[in-house]
Design a protein around this motif. Structure first.
Motif, mmCIF file in Angstrom:
data_model
loop_
_atom_site.group_PDB
_atom_site.id
_atom_site.type_symbol
_atom_site.label_atom_id
_atom_site.label_comp_id
_atom_site.label_asym_id
_atom_site.label_seq_id
_atom_site.Cartn_x
_atom_site.Cartn_y
_atom_site.Cartn_z
ATOM 1 N N GLU B 88 0.683 27.590 -18.664
ATOM 2 C CA GLU B 88 -0.748 27.564 -18.351
ATOM 3 C C GLU B 88 -1.592 27.370 -19.607
ATOM 4 N N ILE B 93 -4.801 25.966 -17.817
ATOM 5 C CA ILE B 93 -5.105 26.466 -16.468
ATOM 6 C C ILE B 93 -5.567 27.908 -16.562
ATOM 7 N N VAL B 161 3.104 28.409 -11.643
ATOM 8 C CA VAL B 161 2.106 27.950 -12.600
ATOM 9 C C VAL B 161 0.783 27.873 -11.854
ATOM 10 N N GLY B 162 -0.190 28.629 -12.321
ATOM 11 C CA GLY B 162 -1.498 28.638 -11.673
ATOM 12 C C GLY B 162 -1.616 29.626 -10.537
ATOM 13 N N VAL B 292 -3.169 23.167 -8.593
ATOM 14 C CA VAL B 292 -2.400 22.605 -9.700
ATOM 15 C C VAL B 292 -1.728 21.344 -9.165
#
Lengths: 363, 370
Positions: B88, B93, B161-162, B292
């Motif tokens: 990230e 992010i 992720v995110g 994402v």
């Protein structure tokens, strides 16, 4: 009717029977003597087997209770057949001898260990006049038990050496050091009882405590130190936590029986539980009045003495199990330090106190 | 036997492991013993090596998350967290507050589970089997929570992720409160059984002692370093995530021996319970995921992200060449550094102390070998 009277009745009946067949009385007496010994020996082995089966189940249930789990539940009602299943499993397992191991020593190790354990049962007074070999105990029951008991470590050393495994060897050496060391405080505690009873006979020691619970040795103040010493060194003699360093699982894999499988392993196992019962029995005989009833002599409840003896032993066994599942293990040097720096001096103090008590005429 | 050998003894070389009951996995130690004294202890690692870092180079960022669970399998949430944080940061992010709270919650629960397992292992290695089962009973409460939220008990694959795989299910927070209450009352019980036991103290005090300077030189981190009197806790030092806003104590013990390391973990159990309760109390509502792209490409660059895992400083070094896969990836695994001074810690002690020392460094062999 005590065990003793049953024995006498059977003996008389057999002599009568043999006399009826025309066997000379002298010869038939000899034959029956031999037969008594054989039956006695068989009884010792059976006692160990049964003790092991019951105690393994008990141990698993007790540890389960302490550790908030159930223990065995699958074989039979509440898992009661678990031990039998385990024995069958061990019997059917392949007997593996490691390459390069000393085959002879590897085989005789467990046999020796079990034999010595069984031998000590010979002098246990199960009931009034009811040792397996009544006559041997005539005067040297304590001596015999101590002598035989100290031979147990030969089985461990032989087995550990014969396995050709370094862990086994370390375990065997630890075992030898430990058992030799703890023999001394154990015998010192034993000597206090011998002085009290003025006899080396285990049956005589029980006779000396005749009466209700207040006459038993453990309630005499000068016996309190020997009681503690005997219990601690007894636990150490049978290699149980916190003194289980010869087979310390987390350090030595399995100690002296790492390389054993199948029935040879089972022999070690049987003998260990046999020893557990033996220590509990001897403790009951020395300090808890053996086969005597707590309500006075003769027993107002008319129960056979063996029931009382086993009940007392069971209590001791449960205490030993409770300790095992609660405490961590001592380190080898701490263990030896405890024996030599604390318990042996304490043993001499106990013996001195006992002598003083006798000289002052309080005993 | 020649004349010179009379009266001398041989040293015994034994192989401790890789199939030894208390090397905590597949560690092999070539142990030279003089009687029962340790002359030297030479750790031999690599039995669990699984090319974790090389594998990362041919998987995209999303796919690698499930691999991070598998090296330090007792701190899987922490491993996932440090990886997704690194990605990230590279991709720039920003996650939602609720997501950040839940991630921190998971990391602390994971620390509790890991420390409970340590307690049990330490107990069983010093011969106290009952503590082991008590700790596992309580660890089960936490694993049940993990199972409920992620479907897995050990290798969660929960962080993304995110964001997260999913939000907390209904009733989870109440269950977590109940678990913390149950645990809080029982931590004292472990201390009575183990930490305050005279035999245990005699087994661990002064054993495997190391000074703060040496510990720093060896790269110690986590409870092992805090046991040497160094107040180094990344949750305070770096103050990442929400930790600066939370009230907890950095547990430090002087002494640097097995007992100090043990006591640090014992106190951290209580601190982690405190943190979990605080986070549960202030858990915000809202979304847990930010959008994402399915095929995440990050700008070329490098990043080193570190967090405090149950075992110490867990670092993730990522180099990106602008594609959807890391160009190079390296783990700074705390167990590897905590295992390094084994010989220094054990030399001259009894063989039985080896076991206590290994247990007190709380290594995970998957983490050492990766």
């Amino acid at each position: 009717m005590s065990i003793h009277t049953i024995g006498v009745i059977i003996k008389d009946w057999l002599i009568g029977l043999l006399a009826g067949w025309g066997v000379p009385v002298e010869l038939s007496r000899l034959l029956i003597e031999v037969l008594t010994w054989a039956v006695g020996a068989a009884l010792c082995i059976i006692a160990i087997m049964l003790a092991a089966l019951v105690f393994i189940y008990l141990e698993r249930k007790v540890s389960g209770y302490i550790q908030s789990r159930l223990g065995p539940t699958r074989c039979g009602p509440v898992g009661i057949l678990q031990s039998f299943v385990d024995v069958i499993k061990l019997l059917l397992k392949e007997d593996i001898v490691p390459a390069e191991a000393d085959r002879v020593l590897h085989t005789i190790g467990p046999i020796l260990f079990l034999a010595v354990s069984a031998l000590a049962y010979v002098v246990v007074p199960w009931d009034e006049g009811g040792t397996v070999a009544g006559k041997v105990d005539a005067g040297v029951g304590v001596l015999f038990m101590a002598a035989v008991g100290s031979m147990g470590l030969i089985g461990i050393v032989v087995g550990g050496w014969g396995s050709n495994n370094k862990w086994s060897l370390l375990g065997a050496i630890r075992g030898a050091a430990q058992m030799v060391s703890y023999e001394i405080p154990m015998l010192l505690a034993l000597m206090c009882v011998v002085l009290q009873a003025e006899t080396l006979s285990l049956a005589g020691i029980v006779e000396d405590q005749k009466g209700s619970i207040i006459a038993w040795n453990f309630l005499r103040p000068w016996m309190w130190l020997p009681v503690v010493l005997f219990l601690i060194s007894g636990v150490a003699e049978i290699n149980r936590t916190p003194f289980d360093i010869p087979e310390a699982e987390s350090e030595l894999v399995s100690g002296f029986h790492t390389e054993y499988t199948g029935m040879k392993f089972a022999l070690f196992f049987l003998a260990e539980y046999g020893n557990l019962l033996l220590v509990a029995l001897i403790f009951s005989v020395l300090f808890l009045g053996g086969w005597l009833s707590p309500f006075g002599y003769p027993d107002p409840l008319r129960l056979p003495g063996i029931i009382w003896l086993l009940a007392k032993s069971l209590l001791i066994v449960l205490i030993v199990m409770w300790v095992r599942w609660t405490l961590p293990r001592l380190r080898v040097d701490q263990l030896m330090g405890l024996a030599w720096k604390l318990m042996i001096p304490a043993g001499f103090v106990a013996l001195g106190v006992m002598c003083a008590v006798i000289m002052l005429g309080w005993a | 036997m020649n004349e010179a050998n009379v009266g001398t003894t041989d040293q015994l070389i034994v192989n401790m492991g890789p199939q030894h009951p208390s090397t905590h996995g597949v560690l092999r130690v070539a142990l030279t013993l003089d009687g029962e004294r340790v002359v030297s202890a030479d750790p031999d690692i690599g039995y669990l090596h699984s090319s974790m870092e090389k594998i990362a180079e041919r998987l995209d960022y999303r796919q690698y998350i499930s691999y991070t669970d598998r090296f330090d399998y007792l701190g899987a949430m922490c491993n996932e967290w440090v990886f997704v944080r690194a990605v990230e940061r590279l991709a720039g992010i920003e996650v939602t507050p609720r997501c950040e709270h839940i991630r921190l919650l998971m990391a602390e629960l994971n620390r509790l589970a890991s420390h409970l397992l340590y307690f049990g292992a330490m107990g069983i290695d010093t011969g106290a089997t009952t503590v082991f089962l008590y700790c596992f009973r309580e660890r089960e409460l936490i694993l049940d929570l993990f199972e409920w939220v992620s479907g897995q008990r050990l290798l969660y694959n929960f962080l993304r992720v995110g964001g997260l795989r999913n939000d907390l299910p209904d009733g989870w927070v109440e269950q977590c409160h109940a678990a913390m209450d149950a645990l809080a009352s029982r931590v004292d019980e472990y201390d009575t059984l183990l930490s305050e036991n005279r035999i245990f103290i005699a087994r661990t005090r002064g054993i495997g002692a190391i000074t703060a300077e040496e510990a720093l030189a060896y790269g110690f981190s986590g409870p092992c370093l805090r046991g040497c009197g160094v107040p180094y806790d990344l949750r305070r030092v770096d103050g990442y995530s929400l930790y600066p806003e939370l009230d907890f104590e950095v547990c430090v013990e002087e002494g640097g021996d097995c007992l100090s390391r043990h006591m640090v973990r014992s106190r951290e159990l209580r601190e982690s319970i405190k943190i979990v309760r605080q986070v549960l109390a202030r858990l915000p509502e809202g979304e847990v995921n930010v959008p994402v792209p399915r095929r995440l490409k990050v700008e070329p660059g490098e990043v080193y992200e570190r967090i405090e895992s149950p075992r110490g400083e867990l670092g993730c070094y990522l180099v990106s060449d602008g594609s959807d896969k890391p160009w190079r990836m390296h783990w700074r695994a705390p167990s590897f550094y905590n295992l390094a001074p084994l010989d220094r810690l054990c030399r001259g002690h009894w063989m039985a102390d080896m076991v206590a020392v290994i247990a007190s460094t709380d290594i995970v062999l998957g983490d050492v070998d990766r």
